[in-house]
Design an enzyme around this catalytic site. Structure first.
Site, PDB file in Angstrom:
ATOM      1  N   HIS A   1       1.107  -1.277   0.024  1.00  0.00           N
ATOM      2  CA  HIS A   1       0.457  -0.132   0.398  1.00  0.00           C
ATOM      3  C   HIS A   1       0.936   1.101   0.050  1.00  0.00           C
ATOM      4  O   HIS A   1       0.616   2.204   0.767  1.00  0.00           O
ATOM      5  CB  HIS A   1      -0.589   0.593   0.968  1.00  0.00           C
TER       6      HIS A   1
ATOM      7  N   ASN B   1     -10.716  -2.603   2.871  1.00  0.00           N
ATOM      8  CA  ASN B   1     -10.325  -2.469   0.790  1.00  0.00           C
ATOM      9  C   ASN B   1     -11.295  -1.440   0.568  1.00  0.00           C
ATOM     10  O   ASN B   1     -12.688  -2.193   0.929  1.00  0.00           O
ATOM     11  CB  ASN B   1      -9.516  -3.838   0.522  1.00  0.00           C
TER      12      ASN B   1
END
Ligand code: HEM
Length: 499
Positions: free
Chosen positions: A70, A142
């Site tokens: 990420h 997510n």
């Protein structure tokens, strides 16, 4: 002449000329910022030019390690307002009717590094930090409802297979399908990622999912299991592979640009927070395990509990977005992790990596600092600027008493049985992947087949390719047959591999 502290200079005077004096980090004025100090016209530079040395030293230390996953992200500030009274489920202050909680959200892509295009096929991270009046709660989710694996012990291997090869520095479907061909439960998440949901049009037009089961605990200590879902009010919009490639050829930052533009225009994006709740006694009522992060709770009804509005971009990208540290370990009274094996690993992993990435005192950084007074005897360490005024830095003490609060006690549950290292019993690896496939429109199914075939078709090992095909075939026969045809596979061989 007035000297401002460095902090004021860097945050207070952005945008435009200012009359303040340029200083070194020690606050002393800089005499010349264009010419270094030399021994005459053609002599060497002098080591005593502390300004030159400091400037080069500080420049060389501007980078910190990027997030191990990420790394590419965009942060935005906003607020969360609850709309339903769920005090029968949780004592968390963030859900108290009439409250308003500041939030910071960071959206991200997962696999590639900090400068990678925002168009890439990948899940999008959707991490929310709630600065509640009882400490920070981080909901680190997510844009897709499930995950590839269900046990944290597989995470480093999975990420290694998805990241560029250590030999060629290129992402390679031969590597990640080699891994996933050993993980049938990944079929569900792979189907989402290879659908157009794997390339959302921007950050405003996608949902967010907590993915795991968490626990809600009320005032009496009663526990219920919960899943969280952010539903976008902007409507979901995804890109086809062609559309994503077209944008990528022109812009690596289309999603950040879109978010900043919307906020600048006052078009503040909003998401409604929904929850699904199960009683502990209901955990055994399904043909899957509700604590398995590869599964959705498809038959459980959703209730709307609040709304989040994002309305302010950071004033400094590094200080806020890059230094933000979201961790599933940041929990508050009334919200706890469930026994989900993936989540249990995450509870350790995030704070651990942040102590490496940002230092042991990263929770003191302005973006991470709770909006309540922090009192404990964790002390010292690099980058510490918290203050301890008491000589008592231990407990228990009669000299300086700090009260514990029963509200902060964890919930309790009865235990019996043996420790074990065993996979979960109800695996059900394919059924929900099939349901997802059938929920798509004919065009979306076609896109999914083409996107998957593009990568699976590159796999050289025939065995790996056919094992993967057999997974999609078991999810849905039509799905598997079309994919087999698209990659030139052998359907007879696929059928033989059916488990
Ligand atoms: C055992 C499984 C997992 C492990 C060990 C893990 C580990 C990590 C680590 C080490 C980071 C970097 C954190 C940082 O440097 O600040 C990260 C970031 C992140 N992970 Fe995971 N992860 C796992 C599964 C998941 C799942 C299931 C989700 C979604 C539900 C998720 C969502 C995120 C997000 C959104 C970020 C970025 C947070 C930010 O914006 O700073 N991860 N993960």
């Amino acid at each position: 002449m007035k000297y401002l502290p460095l902090f004021a200079l860097t945050i207070g005077l952005i945008g435009g000329a200012n009359a303040e004096t340029l200083t070194r980090d020690n606050g002393a004025p800089v005499g010349d910022n264009q010419n270094s100090q030399t021994a005459g016209e053609n002599g060497g530079n002098l080591l005593q030019d502390v300004h030159l040395i400091q400037k080069l030293q500080r420049f060389a230390r501007e980078r910190i390690p990027e997030r191990v996953v990420h790394a590419r992200g965009t942060g935005v500030h906003g607020e969360f307002v609850p709309i339903a009274d769920i005090s029968h489920l949780t004592r968390a202050a963030v859900f108290e009717p009439g409250s308003k909680t500041p939030v910071f959200v960071r959206f991200s892509t997962v696999i590639h590094s900090k400068g990678s295009p925002e168009t890439l096929r990948d899940p999008r991270g959707f991490a929310t930090k709630f600065y509640t009046e009882e400490g920070n709660w981080d909901l680190v989710g997510n844009n897709l409802p499930v995950f590839f694996i269900r046990d944290a012990i597989k995470f480093p291997d999975m990420v290694h297979s998805l990241k560029p090869s250590p030999v060629t520095n290129q992402q390679d479907p031969n590597r990640f399908f080699d891994f996933f061909s050993h993980v049938p439960e990944s079929t569900h998440m792979l189907s989402w990622v290879y659908s157009d949901y794997g390339t959302p049009a921007n950050l405003r037009q996608m949902d967010g999912w907590g993915v795991h089961a968490y626990k809600l605990v009320n005032d009496k200590g009663d526990v219920n299991y919960v899943k969280f879902h952010w539903k976008t009010r902007q409507g979901i919009k995804n890109l086809t592979a062609e559309e994503a490639a077209e944008i990528q050829s022109k812009d690596f930052s289309h999603a950040t640009r879109d978010m900043y533009a919307a906020i600048e225009k006052g078009e503040y994006p909003q998401w409604d927070l929904y929850i699904k709740v199960l009683k502990p006694s209901q955990l055994n009522s399904f043909n899957y395990n509700p604590l398995d992060a590869t599964k959705m709770w498809l038959d459980v009804k959703e209730t709307k509990v609040g709304t989040m509005t994002l309305n302010r971009v950071p004033t400094n990208f590094f200080q806020e977005t890059e230094q933000s540290a979201f961790a599933p370990a940041n929990i508050v009274p009334g919200i706890e992790p469930s026994e989900d094996r993936l989540l249990q690993g995450r509870v350790f992993s995030y704070s651990d990596t942040q102590m490496y990435r940002l230092g042991a005192n990263h929770q003191q950084l302005p973006i991470n600092r709770p909006r309540v007074v922090v009192t404990n005897w964790n002390q010292d360490g690099a980058g510490n600027y918290g203050q301890q005024a008491s000589t008592v830095n231990y407990q228990p003490s009669r000299i300086d008493v700090r009260n514990e609060d029963p509200k902060g006690l964890y919930s309790s549950k009865p235990l019996s049985g043996r420790t074990q290292q065993k996979a979960i019993e109800k695996k059900l690896p394919f059924a929900q992947a099939g349901a997802f496939y059938r929920s798509l429109s004919p065009e979306e199914r076609q896109n999914l087949i083409e996107n998957l075939a593009g990568d699976l078709g590159k796999v050289r090992d025939d065995n790996t390719k056919h094992i993967m095909l057999s997974y999609f075939y078991q999810a849905d026969n039509d799905y598997g047959q079309r994919l087999t045809k698209a990659v030139g596979g052998d359907l007879v061989r696929v059928r033989k591999l059916v488990q």
